[in-house]
Design a protein around this motif. Structure first.
Motif, short mmCIF file in Angstrom:
data_model
loop_
_atom_site.label_atom_id
_atom_site.label_comp_id
_atom_site.label_asym_id
_atom_site.label_seq_id
_atom_site.Cartn_x
_atom_site.Cartn_y
_atom_site.Cartn_z
N ALA A 106 19.31 23.96 -5.33
CA ALA A 106 18.08 23.80 -6.11
C ALA A 106 17.17 25.02 -6.00
O ALA A 106 16.59 25.47 -6.98
N ILE A 107 17.06 25.57 -4.79
CA ILE A 107 16.24 26.77 -4.59
C ILE A 107 16.83 27.96 -5.36
O ILE A 107 16.11 28.73 -5.99
N ALA A 108 18.15 28.09 -5.28
CA ALA A 108 18.82 29.18 -5.99
C ALA A 108 18.60 29.07 -7.49
O ALA A 108 18.33 30.06 -8.18
N LEU A 109 18.70 27.86 -8.02
CA LEU A 109 18.52 27.65 -9.46
C LEU A 109 17.07 27.92 -9.88
O LEU A 109 16.82 28.50 -10.93
N ALA A 110 16.13 27.50 -9.03
CA ALA A 110 14.71 27.71 -9.36
C ALA A 110 14.36 29.19 -9.35
O ALA A 110 13.45 29.63 -10.07
N ALA A 111 15.08 29.97 -8.53
CA ALA A 111 14.79 31.40 -8.40
C ALA A 111 15.34 32.22 -9.57
O ALA A 111 14.94 33.37 -9.76
N VAL A 112 16.25 31.63 -10.34
CA VAL A 112 16.81 32.36 -11.49
C VAL A 112 15.72 32.50 -12.54
O VAL A 112 15.10 31.51 -12.94
N PRO A 113 15.44 33.72 -13.02
CA PRO A 113 14.39 33.92 -14.02
C PRO A 113 14.63 33.06 -15.26
O PRO A 113 15.73 33.03 -15.80
N GLY A 114 13.61 32.34 -15.66
CA GLY A 114 13.71 31.47 -16.82
C GLY A 114 12.34 31.17 -17.39
O GLY A 114 11.32 31.67 -16.88
N PRO A 115 12.26 30.36 -18.43
CA PRO A 115 10.98 30.07 -19.08
C PRO A 115 9.92 29.52 -18.13
O PRO A 115 8.75 29.91 -18.23
N ASP A 116 10.30 28.63 -17.22
CA ASP A 116 9.31 27.99 -16.36
C ASP A 116 8.66 28.96 -15.38
O ASP A 116 7.44 29.01 -15.25
N ASN A 117 9.49 29.75 -14.66
CA ASN A 117 8.86 30.65 -13.69
C ASN A 117 8.16 31.83 -14.37
O ASN A 117 7.20 32.38 -13.83
N ILE A 118 8.60 32.20 -15.58
CA ILE A 118 7.88 33.22 -16.35
C ILE A 118 6.52 32.66 -16.78
O ILE A 118 5.51 33.36 -16.76
N PHE A 119 6.51 31.39 -17.14
CA PHE A 119 5.27 30.72 -17.52
C PHE A 119 4.29 30.71 -16.34
O PHE A 119 3.10 30.99 -16.50
N VAL A 120 4.78 30.37 -15.16
CA VAL A 120 3.94 30.38 -13.95
C VAL A 120 3.40 31.78 -13.70
O VAL A 120 2.21 31.96 -13.39
N PHE A 158 11.92 18.73 -6.73
CA PHE A 158 10.47 18.93 -6.81
C PHE A 158 10.02 19.91 -5.73
O PHE A 158 9.27 20.86 -5.99
N LEU A 159 10.47 19.68 -4.49
CA LEU A 159 10.09 20.54 -3.37
C LEU A 159 10.57 21.97 -3.57
O LEU A 159 9.83 22.93 -3.34
N ALA A 160 11.82 22.12 -4.02
CA ALA A 160 12.38 23.46 -4.24
C ALA A 160 11.59 24.20 -5.31
O ALA A 160 11.32 25.40 -5.19
N THR A 161 11.20 23.49 -6.36
CA THR A 161 10.43 24.10 -7.44
C THR A 161 9.06 24.55 -6.96
O THR A 161 8.61 25.65 -7.29
N VAL A 162 8.40 23.71 -6.17
CA VAL A 162 7.08 24.06 -5.65
C VAL A 162 7.17 25.29 -4.75
O VAL A 162 6.32 26.19 -4.83
N VAL A 163 8.19 25.35 -3.91
CA VAL A 163 8.34 26.48 -2.99
C VAL A 163 8.58 27.78 -3.76
O VAL A 163 7.90 28.79 -3.54
N VAL A 164 9.55 27.77 -4.66
CA VAL A 164 9.92 29.00 -5.39
C VAL A 164 8.84 29.41 -6.38
O VAL A 164 8.37 30.55 -6.40
N PHE A 165 8.42 28.48 -7.22
CA PHE A 165 7.40 28.80 -8.22
C PHE A 165 6.06 29.09 -7.56
O PHE A 165 5.26 29.89 -8.08
N GLY A 166 5.79 28.43 -6.42
CA GLY A 166 4.56 28.71 -5.70
C GLY A 166 4.53 30.15 -5.21
O GLY A 166 3.49 30.82 -5.26
N ALA A 167 5.68 30.64 -4.75
CA ALA A 167 5.77 32.03 -4.31
C ALA A 167 5.54 32.98 -5.49
O ALA A 167 4.87 34.01 -5.35
N VAL A 168 6.09 32.62 -6.65
CA VAL A 168 5.88 33.43 -7.85
C VAL A 168 4.39 33.45 -8.22
O VAL A 168 3.84 34.51 -8.55
N ALA A 169 3.73 32.29 -8.13
CA ALA A 169 2.31 32.20 -8.47
C ALA A 169 1.47 33.05 -7.53
O ALA A 169 0.55 33.76 -7.97
#
Length: 208
Positions: free
Chosen positions: A14-28, A157-168
């Motif tokens: 899940a963490i690896a998938l969240a870290a792949v550049p995509g619409p959601d993390n670009i949005f963040v 949910f947790l993986a997304t918050v960790v990865v996207f939170g770091a991006v933010a």
């Protein structure tokens, strides 16, 4: 109950998938750079909350509708694309204002959260992905299937918050010294608008 070894394996994936550049993390990244780290974190929570909806859809089999019905899939993706175009229009029409000034514009926390939530929910590909991905880690021998789906959804949910939170945090730090200039803010809004249009086009042309 999902065994700990399966949970660890899933969390890593899940963490690896969240870290792949995509619409959601670009949005963040764009929201955090424009409005600050806290805004990026609130958008992150909205995006992560959308995963609960997708998890429920996958657990109850609703995702099959989007996988088999072209009409349902198209309706949701065009609604999501329209929302992104709306955000692009807001970005293009925004004035260049120094965000550290007294009259700095602020977006209510509720609106930032809803931006992330709608962005995630309106992407039918996420629902289909969850339907394809989560069952690989579910085993009837480990208890309630729906319960396992929600456990996996919580880990996602947790993986997304960790990865996207770091991006933010990273984008917010970079943007903090840029936002004091009205001209830079104006260009940041324009760039953000272009990104929203690109994301809208990508979503509108997505295939199942």
């Amino acid at each position: 109950m999902i065994p700990i070894d399966i949970a660890i394996l899933f969390m890593g994936a899940a963490i690896a998938l969240a870290a792949v550049p995509g619409p959601d993390n670009i949005f963040v990244m764009t929201q955090s750079a424009l409005y600050g780290r806290m805004s990026g974190l609130v958008v992150t929570l909205g995006l992560a909350s959308g995963l609960i909806v997708h998890t429920t859809a996958a657990a109850l089999g609703v995702a099959v509708i989007f996988q088999t019905s072209q009409t349902a899939f198209a309706a949701l993706k065009y609604a999501g694309a329209a929302y992104l175009v709306y955000l692009a229009w807001k970005a293009f029409s925004a004035a260049g204002t120094a965000l550290d000034g007294v009259d700095a514009p602020e977006i209510p926390t509720r609106k930032l959260y809803l931006r992330g939530l709608i962005m995630n929910i309106a992407n039918p590909k996420v629902t289909i992905f969850m339907l394809a991905f989560l069952p690989q880690f579910v085993d009837p021998l480990n208890g309630s299937l729906i319960g396992q789906f929600y456990q996996l959804g919580a880990l996602m949910f947790l993986a997304t918050v960790v990865v996207f939170g770091a991006v933010a945090l990273a984008a917010g730090t970079l943007g903090s010294w840029l936002r004091g200039s009205p001209s830079v803010q104006l260009w940041m809004n324009r760039v953000s608008g272009v990104i929203f249009v690109a994301l809208a086009f990508k979503l509108a042309t997505a295939e199942r």
